[in-house]
Enzyme design. Structure first.
Site, PDB file in Angstrom:
ATOM      1  N   ASP A  65      42.769 -54.196  82.290  1.00 30.19           N
ATOM      2  CA  ASP A  65      43.301 -54.006  81.301  1.00 30.19           C
ATOM      3  C   ASP A  65      45.197 -53.603  81.308  1.00 30.19           C
ATOM      4  O   ASP A  65      45.570 -53.131  80.571  1.00 30.19           O
ATOM      5  CB  ASP A  65      43.081 -53.465  79.715  1.00 30.19           C
ATOM      6  CG  ASP A  65      43.195 -53.939  78.757  1.00 30.19           C
ATOM      7  OD1 ASP A  65      43.779 -54.570  78.731  1.00 30.19           O
ATOM      8  OD2 ASP A  65      42.769 -52.518  77.656  1.00 30.19           O
ATOM      9  N   HIS A 108      38.636 -44.139  76.563  1.00 28.09           N
ATOM     10  CA  HIS A 108      37.771 -44.939  77.059  1.00 28.09           C
ATOM     11  C   HIS A 108      38.441 -44.472  78.621  1.00 28.09           C
ATOM     12  O   HIS A 108      39.478 -44.583  78.335  1.00 28.09           O
ATOM     13  CB  HIS A 108      37.356 -46.539  76.962  1.00 28.09           C
ATOM     14  CG  HIS A 108      39.066 -46.928  76.625  1.00 28.09           C
ATOM     15  ND1 HIS A 108      39.775 -47.420  75.336  1.00 28.09           N
ATOM     16  CD2 HIS A 108      39.831 -47.705  77.420  1.00 28.09           C
ATOM     17  CE1 HIS A 108      40.766 -47.784  75.477  1.00 28.09           C
ATOM     18  NE2 HIS A 108      40.865 -47.822  76.830  1.00 28.09           N
ATOM     19  N   GLN A 173      35.562 -51.067  79.734  1.00 27.09           N
ATOM     20  CA  GLN A 173      35.962 -49.873  78.955  1.00 27.09           C
ATOM     21  C   GLN A 173      35.014 -49.198  78.098  1.00 27.09           C
ATOM     22  O   GLN A 173      34.954 -49.108  76.784  1.00 27.09           O
ATOM     23  CB  GLN A 173      37.005 -50.382  78.412  1.00 27.09           C
ATOM     24  CG  GLN A 173      38.651 -50.955  79.048  1.00 27.09           C
ATOM     25  CD  GLN A 173      39.594 -51.028  78.288  1.00 27.09           C
ATOM     26  OE1 GLN A 173      39.167 -52.087  77.430  1.00 27.09           O
ATOM     27  NE2 GLN A 173      40.978 -51.298  79.059  1.00 27.09           N
ATOM     28  N   ASP A 175      33.639 -46.981  76.125  1.00 23.49           N
ATOM     29  CA  ASP A 175      34.345 -45.499  74.719  1.00 23.49           C
ATOM     30  C   ASP A 175      33.924 -43.717  75.543  1.00 23.49           C
ATOM     31  O   ASP A 175      32.049 -44.085  75.691  1.00 23.49           O
ATOM     32  CB  ASP A 175      33.742 -45.412  73.317  1.00 23.49           C
ATOM     33  CG  ASP A 175      35.096 -46.840  72.926  1.00 23.49           C
ATOM     34  OD1 ASP A 175      35.335 -47.135  73.406  1.00 23.49           O
ATOM     35  OD2 ASP A 175      35.157 -46.415  71.809  1.00 23.49           O
ATOM     36  N   ARG A 203      52.099 -40.908  73.493  1.00 22.95           N
ATOM     37  CA  ARG A 203      51.940 -41.950  73.537  1.00 22.95           C
ATOM     38  C   ARG A 203      50.414 -42.508  73.218  1.00 22.95           C
ATOM     39  O   ARG A 203      49.432 -42.521  74.401  1.00 22.95           O
ATOM     40  CB  ARG A 203      52.275 -42.957  73.680  1.00 22.95           C
ATOM     41  CG  ARG A 203      52.556 -44.710  73.015  1.00 22.95           C
ATOM     42  CD  ARG A 203      50.964 -45.376  73.234  1.00 22.95           C
ATOM     43  NE  ARG A 203      51.214 -47.204  72.668  1.00 22.95           N
ATOM     44  CZ  ARG A 203      50.051 -47.327  72.618  1.00 22.95           C
ATOM     45  NH1 ARG A 203      48.909 -47.149  73.548  1.00 22.95           N
ATOM     46  NH2 ARG A 203      49.710 -48.723  71.801  1.00 22.95           N
ATOM     47  N   ASP A 205      47.091 -43.189  72.539  1.00 24.72           N
ATOM     48  CA  ASP A 205      46.459 -45.183  72.214  1.00 24.72           C
ATOM     49  C   ASP A 205      45.530 -44.913  71.109  1.00 24.72           C
ATOM     50  O   ASP A 205      44.977 -44.422  71.684  1.00 24.72           O
ATOM     51  CB  ASP A 205      45.746 -45.449  74.357  1.00 24.72           C
ATOM     52  CG  ASP A 205      45.091 -47.055  73.861  1.00 24.72           C
ATOM     53  OD1 ASP A 205      46.301 -47.448  73.828  1.00 24.72           O
ATOM     54  OD2 ASP A 205      44.630 -47.225  74.725  1.00 24.72           O
ATOM     55  N   GLU A 212      36.808 -41.738  66.459  1.00 29.45           N
ATOM     56  CA  GLU A 212      35.778 -42.155  65.453  1.00 29.45           C
ATOM     57  C   GLU A 212      34.604 -40.995  66.779  1.00 29.45           C
ATOM     58  O   GLU A 212      34.555 -41.143  67.553  1.00 29.45           O
ATOM     59  CB  GLU A 212      35.703 -43.080  65.509  1.00 29.45           C
ATOM     60  CG  GLU A 212      35.062 -43.849  66.498  1.00 29.45           C
ATOM     61  CD  GLU A 212      35.053 -46.214  66.686  1.00 29.45           C
ATOM     62  OE1 GLU A 212      34.946 -46.329  65.756  1.00 29.45           O
ATOM     63  OE2 GLU A 212      34.082 -46.338  67.624  1.00 29.45           O
ATOM     64  N   GLU A 250      49.255 -44.517  67.779  1.00 35.10           N
ATOM     65  CA  GLU A 250      49.414 -45.617  67.923  1.00 35.10           C
ATOM     66  C   GLU A 250      47.767 -45.747  66.678  1.00 35.10           C
ATOM     67  O   GLU A 250      46.600 -45.883  66.642  1.00 35.10           O
ATOM     68  CB  GLU A 250      48.454 -46.730  69.235  1.00 35.10           C
ATOM     69  CG  GLU A 250      48.714 -48.093  68.543  1.00 35.10           C
ATOM     70  CD  GLU A 250      47.507 -48.846  69.447  1.00 35.10           C
ATOM     71  OE1 GLU A 250      47.816 -50.242  69.776  1.00 35.10           O
ATOM     72  OE2 GLU A 250      46.898 -48.088  70.306  1.00 35.10           O
ATOM     73  N   ASP A 318      52.183 -55.557  73.651  1.00 34.75           N
ATOM     74  CA  ASP A 318      51.115 -55.801  72.693  1.00 34.75           C
ATOM     75  C   ASP A 318      51.089 -57.728  71.814  1.00 34.75           C
ATOM     76  O   ASP A 318      52.398 -57.415  72.098  1.00 34.75           O
ATOM     77  CB  ASP A 318      50.146 -55.069  72.240  1.00 34.75           C
ATOM     78  CG  ASP A 318      49.246 -53.904  72.569  1.00 34.75           C
ATOM     79  OD1 ASP A 318      48.690 -54.594  73.030  1.00 34.75           O
ATOM     80  OD2 ASP A 318      49.019 -53.151  72.312  1.00 34.75           O
TER      81      ASP A 318
END
Ligand code: GLC
Length: 558
Positions: A65, A108, A173, A175, A203, A205, A212, A250, A318
């Site tokens: 990624d 992640h 990936q 979490d 920054r 991500d 969460e 972000e 992105d």
């Protein structure tokens, strides 16, 4: 508030430049950009005028990624150099007045990370609870995936221990379990490590997913408590380790939801957030040649604390995210700027850079960058925007906009001396290829986009009203025109932007100004006297003007 505060709260008037080391400059000829190459280009960036570099992930990675899949948070990927090269780069950037921040990707890890290898080896692994597991079969989560078409759900079955692990992004990936205190300790250690090596912040991500606790046990959730308390604690920790450091988050959500991530009116969580709403509405305005969607968005943008800031941007690494628009609005933008299916991804975005979307029209391209630097907030450039780079439509999805920086018209765009087949990504071909778009040619051309962007940066830096001030939308009769005023410390900058092809004259009425004031153009020669606060200003088709209100006793440079 004093002018010297601009050094304290440096991010409010910063110009951020995002780049990926691997596609910026290759100094050892292996086809992959490296820290040494980047260090050789610091003076280019310093001359451009940027004040903060945001490094995309440069950590060891299997690269499934584009580096957002990390196997070691405490090192530099071998292909890019060493920790030593990193420190020398940061030091050199600092010497030129440039701070460095980097991606902090702690939602992640890669599934190749030693923590995950250990976690999946046995339910008794000491790292098992670093990740989020469930034993019962998950429901259909296909509607919750971030990458529709590339991902089927957010839980993946693991053969060895016969449980499912959570992955908000790709299934490679997994979490991290932020509800686990041991994970939180590691995150603090990672931040502390890079701050110690000279970073001025991060920054951050995928913040909402990072915070969460989906899938964590009841007991873990209880002891974790409010995720915003945790984010507040992280911000305090950051401040203790390095007082000036920032977290640029972000959070691709509507304004109301972003407020919580700023820490509400107290502003004690994220220092900055990208302004996705204004960015998306700007594209709608461009598509409709009507400034009102953007104007309305700026009108409803919430007030944030004095230290917090919105980061404005036109493109990032992105897809051009349009998910905050309504379905019909998104279709309008697709029709205008990415009608072909291969230009669209995830049902919500475009994989193009700005200039090709505007058919290379230099007037519109300049208008958009003028606007980005004039919008209240801190501008963030994605590498290559300053020269008007395009994308490579042959590359898969988001990779289309992550091609090598175009330094010269030579082989491989002057990015690398390796054979073309060895390059980390193929160079753009065609009308936006290096023969037409490159730094070297534009450096020597006073009328180039590069020099135009440098001028915008200089004027932005000399206009702290934009980064710090209060702003208001000015009444005027043209739907296609955005007229706004940023004021700070008794001084004001006015910006006019015309989204349509027809030229027009904009009558302005500036209240509470005596007859002696003059509007001084900042991007071209020109002075317009104000008569009882009134002036008529002409604007070309897709025209733009920045004007400072100058009074007879004005000390500020105009
Ligand atoms: C963020 C990054 C994106 C990445 C994802 C997973 O959204 O901007 O490039 O793929 O997080 O880390």
């Amino acid at each position: 508030m004093r002018i010297t505060d601009t050094s304290d709260l440096w991010w409010k008037t910063a110009v951020v430049y995002c780049l990926d080391v691997e596609t910026f400059m290759d100094w050892n000829g292996d086809g992959v950009g490296d820290f040494e190459g980047l260090s050789h280009r610091i003076d280019y960036l310093a001359q451009l005028g940027i004040t903060c570099i945001w490094l995309m992930p440069f950590y060891p990675t299997p690269d499934r990624d584009d580096g957002y899949d990390i196997v070691d948070f405490y090192d530099v990927d071998d292909r890019l150099g060493s920790l030593g090269d990193f420190v020398e780069f940061v030091r050199t950037a600092n010497d030129r007045g440039i701070r460095v921040i980097a991606d902090l990707v702690v939602n992640h890890t890669s599934d190749k990370h030693p923590w995950f290898r250990s976690a999946r080896s046995s339910k008794d692994s000491p790292h098992r609870d670093f990740y989020v597991w469930r034993s019962d079969e998950p429901p259909d989560t296909s509607a919750e995936v971030v990458f529709p078409g590339e991902q089927e759900g957010i839980w993946e079955y693991d053969e060895k221990t016969k449980e499912y692990f959570l992955h908000r992004f790709y299934k490679h990936q997994p979490d991290l379990n932020v509800a686990n205190p041991a994970v939180r300790d590691e995150i603090a250690r990672i931040m502390g490590f890079w701050l110690q090596l000279g970073l001025a912040g991060f920054r951050v991500d995928a913040v909402p997913f990072f915070l969460e606790t989906l899938g964590a046990s009841e007991a873990e959730q209880q002891s974790f408590g409010d995720p915003h308390e945790y984010q507040r604690a992280l911000r305090s920790f950051l401040g203790r380790r390095r007082g000036e450091a920032i977290m640029l988050g972000e959070v691709g959500l509507p304004y109301e939801e972003q407020m919580a991530y700023f820490g509400g009116v107290d502003g004690d969580e994220l220092t900055m957030q990208f302004d996705f709403e204004a960015m998306e509405q700007m594209y709608l305005s461009l598509a409709r040649q009507d400034a009102r969607p953007l104007a309305e968005t700026l009108r409803r943008r919430p007030e944030i604390s004095r230290e917090a800031q919105f980061a404005t941007f036109v493109r990032n690494h992105d897809e051009l995210h349009l998910g905050l628009l309504s379905e019909e609005e998104m279709q309008e933008v697709f029709a205008a700027f990415g009608p072909e299916e291969r230009m669209q991804v995830y049902g919500r975005g475009l994989v193009r850079r700005l200039p090709p979307m505007l058919d290379g029209d230099p007037r519109r391209i300049r208008m958009v960058y003028s606007l980005m630097f004039a919008l209240p907030g801190t501008p963030v450039l994605f590498y290559g925007e300053e020269i008007g780079m395009g994308e490579n439509p042959d590359l898969d999805g988001r990779l289309a906009v992550r091609t090598p920086m175009q330094w010269s018209p030579d082989e491989n765009a002057g990015f690398s001396t390796a054979p073309a087949r060895k390059l980390v990504a193929p160079v753009v071909e065609g009308g936006f290829g290096p023969e037409h778009i490159n730094v070297e040619d534009q450096r020597h051309d006073p009328d180039s986009l590069l020099n135009f962007v440098a001028t915008l940066i200089r004027q932005f830096r000399e206009s702290p009203e934009i980064g710090w001030g209060e702003y208001e939308l000015l009444d005027q009769p043209h739907d296609a025109v955005l007229a706004h005023r940023c004021s700070w410390q008794g001084s004001s900058v006015i910006a006019l932007h015309n989204f349509a092809a027809e030229p027009c004259t904009v009558p302005l009425e500036l209240k509470s100004l005596d007859g002696d004031a003059v509007l001084v153009d900042l991007l071209q020669p020109g002075r317009t006297p104000l008569e009882e606060g009134r002036a008529e200003l002409t604007l070309d088709g897709y025209g733009y003007r920045w004007l400072r209100i100058s009074r007879p006793d004005e000390l500020r440079l105009a």
